[in-house]
Scaffold this active site. Structure first.
Site, PDB file in Angstrom:
ATOM      1  N   SER A 100       0.846  -1.196   0.000  1.00 40.34           N
ATOM      2  CA  SER A 100       0.000   0.000   0.000  1.00 40.34           C
ATOM      3  C   SER A 100       0.876   1.239   0.000  1.00 40.34           C
ATOM      4  CB  SER A 100      -0.891   0.012   1.245  1.00 40.34           C
ATOM      5  OG  SER A 100      -1.407   1.324   1.423  1.00 40.34           O
ATOM      6  N   HIS A 113      -1.340  -1.351  -4.152  1.00 41.71           N
ATOM      7  CA  HIS A 113      -2.614  -0.973  -3.525  1.00 41.71           C
ATOM      8  C   HIS A 113      -2.644   0.545  -3.324  1.00 41.71           C
ATOM      9  CE1 HIS A 113      -6.142  -1.948  -0.985  1.00 41.71           C
ATOM     10  NE2 HIS A 113      -5.721  -0.995  -0.170  1.00 41.71           N
ATOM     11  N   ASP A 125      -4.780   3.649  -1.787  1.00 41.15           N
ATOM     12  CA  ASP A 125      -5.818   3.996  -0.815  1.00 41.15           C
ATOM     13  C   ASP A 125      -6.337   5.407  -1.052  1.00 41.15           C
ATOM     14  OD1 ASP A 125      -6.084   1.689   0.915  1.00 41.15           O
ATOM     15  OD2 ASP A 125      -4.013   2.077   1.511  1.00 41.15           O
ATOM     16  N   MET A 127      -8.924   8.264  -0.062  1.00 40.28           N
ATOM     17  CA  MET A 127      -9.755   8.699   1.081  1.00 40.28           C
ATOM     18  C   MET A 127     -10.237  10.128   0.853  1.00 40.28           C
ATOM     19  SD  MET A 127      -7.493   7.277   4.257  1.00 40.28           S
ATOM     20  CE  MET A 127      -6.582   5.722   4.157  1.00 40.28           C
ATOM     21  N   HIS A 130      -8.512   1.189  -3.882  1.00 38.36           N
ATOM     22  CA  HIS A 130      -9.441   1.005  -2.758  1.00 38.36           C
ATOM     23  C   HIS A 130     -10.092   2.351  -2.454  1.00 38.36           C
ATOM     24  CE1 HIS A 130      -9.682  -0.005   1.869  1.00 38.36           C
ATOM     25  NE2 HIS A 130     -10.874   0.110   1.324  1.00 38.36           N
ATOM     26  N   MET A 135     -12.182   4.636  -0.444  1.00 37.29           N
ATOM     27  CA  MET A 135     -12.815   4.886   0.862  1.00 37.29           C
ATOM     28  C   MET A 135     -13.471   6.253   0.776  1.00 37.29           C
ATOM     29  SD  MET A 135      -9.729   3.361   3.174  1.00 37.29           S
ATOM     30  CE  MET A 135      -8.586   3.460   1.801  1.00 37.29           C
ATOM     31  N   MET A 156     -11.523  -5.497   5.701  1.00 36.73           N
ATOM     32  CA  MET A 156     -10.733  -4.525   6.468  1.00 36.73           C
ATOM     33  C   MET A 156     -10.390  -5.125   7.827  1.00 36.73           C
ATOM     34  SD  MET A 156     -10.159  -1.986   4.527  1.00 36.73           S
ATOM     35  CE  MET A 156      -9.247  -1.117   5.800  1.00 36.73           C
ATOM     36  N   GLY A 208      -8.894   4.359   7.259  1.00 37.06           N
ATOM     37  CA  GLY A 208      -8.597   5.779   7.444  1.00 37.06           C
ATOM     38  C   GLY A 208      -7.127   6.075   7.651  1.00 37.06           C
ATOM     39  N   GLY A 222      -2.908   4.312   8.047  1.00 37.13           N
ATOM     40  CA  GLY A 222      -1.970   3.203   8.087  1.00 37.13           C
ATOM     41  C   GLY A 222      -1.427   3.045   9.499  1.00 37.13           C
ATOM     42  N   GLY A 223      -0.686   1.960   9.699  1.00 37.85           N
ATOM     43  CA  GLY A 223       0.034   1.787  10.957  1.00 37.85           C
ATOM     44  C   GLY A 223      -0.802   1.367  12.144  1.00 37.85           C
ATOM     45  N   ASP A 242      -6.621  -6.136   4.702  1.00 35.45           N
ATOM     46  CA  ASP A 242      -6.091  -4.782   4.569  1.00 35.45           C
ATOM     47  C   ASP A 242      -6.032  -4.107   5.937  1.00 35.45           C
ATOM     48  OD1 ASP A 242      -5.301  -2.331   3.671  1.00 35.45           O
ATOM     49  OD2 ASP A 242      -7.112  -1.921   2.503  1.00 35.45           O
ATOM     50  N   GLY A 292       1.242  -1.867   4.129  1.00 34.67           N
ATOM     51  CA  GLY A 292       1.831  -0.547   3.941  1.00 34.67           C
ATOM     52  C   GLY A 292       3.078  -0.389   4.775  1.00 34.67           C
TER      53      GLY A 292
HETATM   54  C1  DX5 Z   1      -6.341   1.744   5.748  1.00 39.11           C
HETATM   55  C2  DX5 Z   1      -5.866   1.345   4.361  1.00 39.11           C
HETATM   56  C3  DX5 Z   1      -4.749   0.354   4.349  1.00 39.11           C
HETATM   57  C4  DX5 Z   1      -3.478   0.833   4.978  1.00 39.11           C
HETATM   58  C5  DX5 Z   1      -2.673  -0.341   5.436  1.00 39.11           C
HETATM   59  O1  DX5 Z   1      -7.474   2.532   5.637  1.00 39.11           O
HETATM   60  O2  DX5 Z   1      -6.930   0.818   3.621  1.00 39.11           O
HETATM   61  O3  DX5 Z   1      -4.493  -0.073   3.017  1.00 39.11           O
HETATM   62  O4  DX5 Z   1      -2.681   1.578   4.116  1.00 39.11           O
HETATM   63  O5  DX5 Z   1      -1.564   0.163   6.110  1.00 39.11           O
HETATM   64  P1  DX5 Z   1      -0.784  -0.702   7.196  1.00 39.11           P
HETATM   65  O6  DX5 Z   1      -0.234  -1.903   6.467  1.00 39.11           O
HETATM   66  O7  DX5 Z   1       0.271   0.230   7.660  1.00 39.11           O
HETATM   67  O8  DX5 Z   1      -1.764  -1.096   8.237  1.00 39.11           O
HETATM   68 ZN    ZN Z   2      -6.588  -0.158   1.558  1.00 42.11          ZN
END
Ligand code: DX5
Ligand code: ZN
Length: 228
Positions: A13, A38, A40, A42, A71, A73, A142, A147, A149-150, A180, A202
């Protein structure tokens, strides 16, 4: 593993990438064996964060031939499907929770020439997909609240992954199960054991302390141990 697909795919991601070097980082992920990229998207409405739009997909299309897994969102995703398809998306996922006319939106994605996915939030049950499971190429489970990462992998989602794998087996459809959020060497094994066959990651890849290739190697290593 009980997936109908033979191999587990890794989809880095770019949310966790260094955006000042995005093209080079995507290339590095590709050279390290990434299967998909991937993306993301938003909107600050469906989720409390704003990221990127079709311009970024178009820019990535010029640097990689890998599947661009977009993806969305966002609210009213149907208004943007064509723009992402025109920009070069290969697969577009919309959130079930954002799509009152999901059947129509999935048809729209296919008509635009893309593969169609549905993403579901942690609170959404597997059975919500029962009536459209044969219409889709992918379900994105999910494993964090979307919303950011991390975040940490929500272990309770494992039973939902297993339920979806059984549902897909029952209708004999070829549907990817993507997970994800919070994927690392340990949680990847849990997800694959439950039936996932596409891992979005990610932080574990782009923020690995030894670099992108090392992050990919750690995940691949965990999967190889899992499949032994
Ligand atoms: C969250 C995203 C994920 C995110 C994953 O809303 O859809 O794709 O980037 O990031 P990590 O791997 O850091 O959880
Ligand atoms: Zn995603």
């Amino acid at each position: 593993m009980t997936s109908s697909f033979n191999e587990v795919l890794i989809a880095p991601s770019i949310l966790a990438a260094d955006f000042a070097q995005l093209g080079a980082q995507v290339k590095a992920a590709e050279e390290a064996g990434a299967d998909w990229i991937h993306v993301d998207v938003m909107d600050g409405q469906f989720v409390p964060n704003i990221t990127m739009g079709p311009l970024v997909v178009r820019a990535l299309r010029d640097v990689t031939d890998l599947t661009l897994d977009v993806h969305l969102m966002i609210v009213q995703p149907e208004n943007y499907v064509q723009a992402f398809a025109d920009a070069g998306a290969d697969l577009i996922s919309v959130h079930l929770e954002a799509s009152p006319h999901l059947h129509r939106t999935l048809q729209q994605i296919r008509d635009a020439g893309c593969k169609a996915g549905v993403a579901i939030n942690p609170h959404t049950p597997a059975r919500a997909l029962q009536e459209i499971i044969t219409m889709i190429d992918l379900v994105n489970v999910m494993t964090v609240n979307p919303g950011f990462g991390g975040q940490s992998f929500i272990m309770d989602t494992k039973s939902k992954i297993a339920q979806l794998r059984a549902m897909i087996g029952d209708v004999k459809a070829d549907v990817h199960i993507e997970v994800d959020g919070g994927i690392n060497a340990e949680t990847a094994s849990h997800a694959v054991q439950a039936g996932a066959n596409v891992l979005v990651a990610g932080s574990a890849i782009f923020k690995h302390e030894s670099g992108i290739a090392a992050g990919m190697d750690v995940l691949r290593g965990a999967l190889a141990a899992e499949l032994e």
